[in-house]
Design an enzyme around this catalytic site. Structure first.
Site, PDB file in Angstrom:
ATOM      1  N   ARG A  52      -4.781  -5.580  31.131  1.00  9.14           N
ATOM      2  CA  ARG A  52      -5.040  -4.637  32.212  1.00  9.14           C
ATOM      3  C   ARG A  52      -4.276  -5.051  33.469  1.00  9.14           C
ATOM      4  NH1 ARG A  52      -6.315  -2.097  28.594  1.00  9.14           N
ATOM      5  NH2 ARG A  52      -8.355  -1.168  28.068  1.00  9.14           N
ATOM      6  N   GLU A  53      -3.673  -4.078  34.112  1.00 11.19           N
ATOM      7  CA  GLU A  53      -3.056  -4.284  35.419  1.00 11.19           C
ATOM      8  C   GLU A  53      -3.962  -3.658  36.462  1.00 11.19           C
ATOM      9  OE1 GLU A  53       0.858  -2.638  35.269  1.00 11.19           O
ATOM     10  OE2 GLU A  53       1.612  -4.157  33.864  1.00 11.19           O
ATOM     11  N   ARG A  79      -4.957   8.090  57.292  1.00 15.40           N
ATOM     12  CA  ARG A  79      -4.834   7.333  56.053  1.00 15.40           C
ATOM     13  C   ARG A  79      -3.587   7.822  55.319  1.00 15.40           C
ATOM     14  NH1 ARG A  79      -7.439   2.753  56.909  1.00 15.40           N
ATOM     15  NH2 ARG A  79      -9.692   2.997  57.251  1.00 15.40           N
ATOM     16  N   ALA A  91     -15.389   0.352  59.475  1.00  9.57           N
ATOM     17  CA  ALA A  91     -15.239  -0.482  58.286  1.00  9.57           C
ATOM     18  C   ALA A  91     -14.065  -1.421  58.480  1.00  9.57           C
ATOM     19  CB  ALA A  91     -15.027   0.379  57.042  1.00  9.57           C
ATOM     20  N   LEU A  93     -11.741  -5.011  56.398  1.00  9.03           N
ATOM     21  CA  LEU A  93     -11.533  -5.942  55.301  1.00  9.03           C
ATOM     22  C   LEU A  93     -12.282  -7.254  55.511  1.00  9.03           C
ATOM     23  CD1 LEU A  93      -7.660  -5.554  54.920  1.00  9.03           C
ATOM     24  CD2 LEU A  93      -9.414  -4.601  53.401  1.00  9.03           C
ATOM     25  N   GLU A 108     -16.330  -5.758  63.059  1.00 12.77           N
ATOM     26  CA  GLU A 108     -15.679  -4.460  62.890  1.00 12.77           C
ATOM     27  C   GLU A 108     -16.361  -3.370  63.715  1.00 12.77           C
ATOM     28  OE1 GLU A 108     -12.934  -3.776  61.516  1.00 12.77           O
ATOM     29  OE2 GLU A 108     -12.514  -5.623  60.407  1.00 12.77           O
ATOM     30  N   GLU A 112     -14.058  -1.317  66.289  1.00 17.32           N
ATOM     31  CA  GLU A 112     -13.750   0.090  66.036  1.00 17.32           C
ATOM     32  C   GLU A 112     -14.591   1.058  66.855  1.00 17.32           C
ATOM     33  OE1 GLU A 112     -13.551   1.312  62.004  1.00 17.32           O
ATOM     34  OE2 GLU A 112     -11.865  -0.027  61.544  1.00 17.32           O
ATOM     35  N   PRO A 130     -13.573   0.629  39.853  1.00 22.70           N
ATOM     36  CA  PRO A 130     -13.708  -0.511  38.940  1.00 22.70           C
ATOM     37  C   PRO A 130     -12.741  -0.499  37.767  1.00 22.70           C
ATOM     38  CG  PRO A 130     -15.578   0.977  38.760  1.00 22.70           C
ATOM     39  CD  PRO A 130     -14.811   1.403  39.962  1.00 22.70           C
ATOM     40  N   GLY A 131     -12.118   0.641  37.490  1.00 20.50           N
ATOM     41  CA  GLY A 131     -11.109   0.681  36.437  1.00 20.50           C
ATOM     42  C   GLY A 131      -9.717   0.330  36.919  1.00 20.50           C
ATOM     43  N   GLU A 135     -12.054  -4.203  44.185  1.00 21.32           N
ATOM     44  CA  GLU A 135     -12.593  -4.078  45.535  1.00 21.32           C
ATOM     45  C   GLU A 135     -14.089  -3.794  45.503  1.00 21.32           C
ATOM     46  OE1 GLU A 135     -11.814  -1.677  49.728  1.00 21.32           O
ATOM     47  OE2 GLU A 135     -11.084  -0.834  47.841  1.00 21.32           O
ATOM     48  N   GLU A 160      -5.594   2.571  64.471  1.00 25.11           N
ATOM     49  CA  GLU A 160      -6.795   2.595  65.301  1.00 25.11           C
ATOM     50  C   GLU A 160      -6.508   2.985  66.753  1.00 25.11           C
ATOM     51  OE1 GLU A 160      -8.572  -1.209  64.958  1.00 25.11           O
ATOM     52  OE2 GLU A 160      -9.195  -0.941  62.872  1.00 25.11           O
TER      53      GLU A 160
END
Length: 219
Positions: A52-53, A79, A91, A93, A108, A112, A130-131, A135, A160
């Site tokens: 899997r990649e 985005r 939100a 990271l 955050e 923000e 999840p596939g 994250e 931002e």
């Protein structure tokens, strides 16, 4: 038994099983700015092996900041991958080594939305894809809000810079989600979870430092 003989289970049985399969080979295909593209071969036992990649991601936190009138703050960011300005709850990271998720969320929220919160709870956790990546995102409910003093406010840049910030009632944001007008995953999941939690008298909330084994680097 349910349809086609499938068993019917109770709520206690509805739990994701954290059980990573042995990795026989792992290599980094591309090292990116935020996340890496990796290739792994996993041993599935009787089912054989699979390659899997996927994207290896540091994870993130999101904050549903709710005031005493059940209004939440949302910001609008551009985005680029989807070519849209979407409305989002704050939100960011988990990109500071060793920083607990709740402290990252507080940072955050200040950066923000220029807000602080006295009360923090875990609202909901989820995997984005999840596939295709690992994250994991934790959405916090932040209450007891107050403004960050102007002299201490974060200087925004990139997407931002100059982003709009508004307040909307929880019910109105829920309506916008259900009518297909909002699409940011943390906003959609967080708002629907908040409405469900509110209907249960907030009894479903978890402590801000609740275990998070669903995040691959926090097991």
């Amino acid at each position: 038994m349910g349809f086609l003989g499938a068993p019917v289970v109770g709520v206690d049985e509805l739990v994701d099983r954290i059980d990573p399969r042995p990795v026989l080979e792992s290599r980094t295909i591309h090292e990116g700015y935020v996340f890496d593209l990796v290739s792994e071969t996993a041993d599935l036992g009787e089912a054989g092996t699979v390659r899997r990649e996927f994207l290896r991601h540091p994870g993130a936190v999101a904050i549903l900041a709710l005031d005493d009138e059940e209004r939440l703050v949302v910001v609008q960011q551009y985005r680029h991958p989807v070519g849209a300005f979407d409305w989002e709850i704050p939100a960011g990271l988990l990109d500071v080594a060793g920083e607990p998720p709740q402290l990252a969320a507080a940072r955050e929220l200040g950066e923000e939305a220029d807000l602080r919160a006295e009360q923090w709870d875990v609202l909901v956790d989820y995997w984005t894809t999840p596939g295709g990546n690992d994250e994991a995102i934790r959405v916090f409910l932040a209450r007891g809000l107050s403004p960050v003093p102007e002299a201490e406010r974060h200087e925004r840049e990139d997407e931002e810079l100059g982003m709009p910030t508004v307040w909307a009632t929880l019910d109105n944001v829920q309506e916008a989600v259900l009518s297909g007008r909002l699409h940011n995953p943390s906003t959609c999941i967080g708002v629907l979870a908040a409405c469900a939690a509110r209907d249960r008298g907030w009894a479903t909330l978890r402590p801000a430092d609740a275990p998070w084994p669903e995040h691959p680097r926090r097991r």
